[in-house]
Scaffold this motif. Structure first.
Motif, mmCIF file in Angstrom:
data_model
loop_
_atom_site.group_PDB
_atom_site.id
_atom_site.type_symbol
_atom_site.label_atom_id
_atom_site.label_comp_id
_atom_site.label_asym_id
_atom_site.label_seq_id
_atom_site.Cartn_x
_atom_site.Cartn_y
_atom_site.Cartn_z
ATOM 1 N N SER A 190 27.462 16.530 30.533
ATOM 2 C CA SER A 190 27.410 15.133 30.112
ATOM 3 C C SER A 190 28.368 14.285 30.945
ATOM 4 O O SER A 190 28.013 13.195 31.408
ATOM 5 C CB SER A 190 27.761 15.035 28.630
ATOM 6 N N LYS A 191 29.583 14.790 31.142
ATOM 7 C CA LYS A 191 30.558 14.073 31.962
ATOM 8 C C LYS A 191 30.093 13.979 33.410
ATOM 9 O O LYS A 191 30.264 12.950 34.064
ATOM 10 C CB LYS A 191 31.923 14.758 31.886
ATOM 11 N N LEU A 192 29.505 15.050 33.913
ATOM 12 C CA LEU A 192 28.998 15.054 35.285
ATOM 13 C C LEU A 192 27.877 14.039 35.458
ATOM 14 O O LEU A 192 27.829 13.311 36.457
ATOM 15 C CB LEU A 192 28.519 16.460 35.649
ATOM 16 N N GLU A 193 26.978 13.949 34.470
ATOM 17 C CA GLU A 193 25.897 12.966 34.535
ATOM 18 C C GLU A 193 26.447 11.547 34.509
ATOM 19 O O GLU A 193 25.962 10.672 35.235
ATOM 20 C CB GLU A 193 24.925 13.180 33.374
ATOM 21 N N ALA A 194 27.467 11.301 33.682
ATOM 22 C CA ALA A 194 28.079 9.968 33.621
ATOM 23 C C ALA A 194 28.745 9.623 34.945
ATOM 24 O O ALA A 194 28.646 8.491 35.431
ATOM 25 C CB ALA A 194 29.087 9.908 32.478
ATOM 26 N N LEU A 195 29.419 10.591 35.538
ATOM 27 C CA LEU A 195 30.055 10.371 36.835
ATOM 28 C C LEU A 195 29.013 10.075 37.905
ATOM 29 O O LEU A 195 29.170 9.144 38.697
ATOM 30 C CB LEU A 195 30.895 11.591 37.227
ATOM 31 N N GLN A 196 27.926 10.840 37.896
ATOM 32 C CA GLN A 196 26.875 10.610 38.885
ATOM 33 C C GLN A 196 26.252 9.232 38.696
ATOM 34 O O GLN A 196 25.965 8.525 39.670
ATOM 35 C CB GLN A 196 25.792 11.688 38.799
ATOM 36 N N ALA A 197 26.064 8.811 37.455
ATOM 37 C CA ALA A 197 25.512 7.481 37.183
ATOM 38 C C ALA A 197 26.456 6.398 37.697
ATOM 39 O O ALA A 197 26.012 5.407 38.291
ATOM 40 C CB ALA A 197 25.256 7.310 35.695
ATOM 41 N N ALA A 198 27.762 6.588 37.488
ATOM 42 C CA ALA A 198 28.738 5.606 37.975
ATOM 43 C C ALA A 198 28.748 5.558 39.499
ATOM 44 O O ALA A 198 28.854 4.474 40.090
ATOM 45 C CB ALA A 198 30.131 5.948 37.446
#
Length: 82
Positions: free
Chosen positions: A44-52
């Motif tokens: 979840s954190k990785l997906e948020a980072l990738q989105a940012a």
């Protein structure tokens, strides 16, 4: 609750059992559930980072200096924490 059977090599089984033996987990299922929760959180954190990162790339090149950008972020963080 669903049941799942998995096969793992003996050294991994021994590792899981050693984690249970420390008392941190009540049984092997508890340990595996914790690993899955950690993986879900990590992804979840990785997906948020990738989105940012994607938002940043798509926003184009800024005309602000690095120092201006840092100051703007610091100001925003202070505002968000008050």
């Amino acid at each position: 609750m669903a049941t799942m059977n998995i096969s793992i090599p003996d050294p991994m089984k021994d590792w899981v059992q050693s984690q249970v033996d420390t008392g941190a987990y009540s049984n092997t299922s508890d340990y595996v559930r914790d690993l899955i929760r950690q993986d879900q959180n990590h992804r979840s954190k990785l997906e948020a980072l990738q989105a940012a990162i994607t938002v940043g790339i798509e926003s184009g090149i800024s005309n602000k200096s690095f120092d201006q950008i840092i100051e703007q972020v610091r100001h925003k963080l202070k505002s968000d924490n008050t």
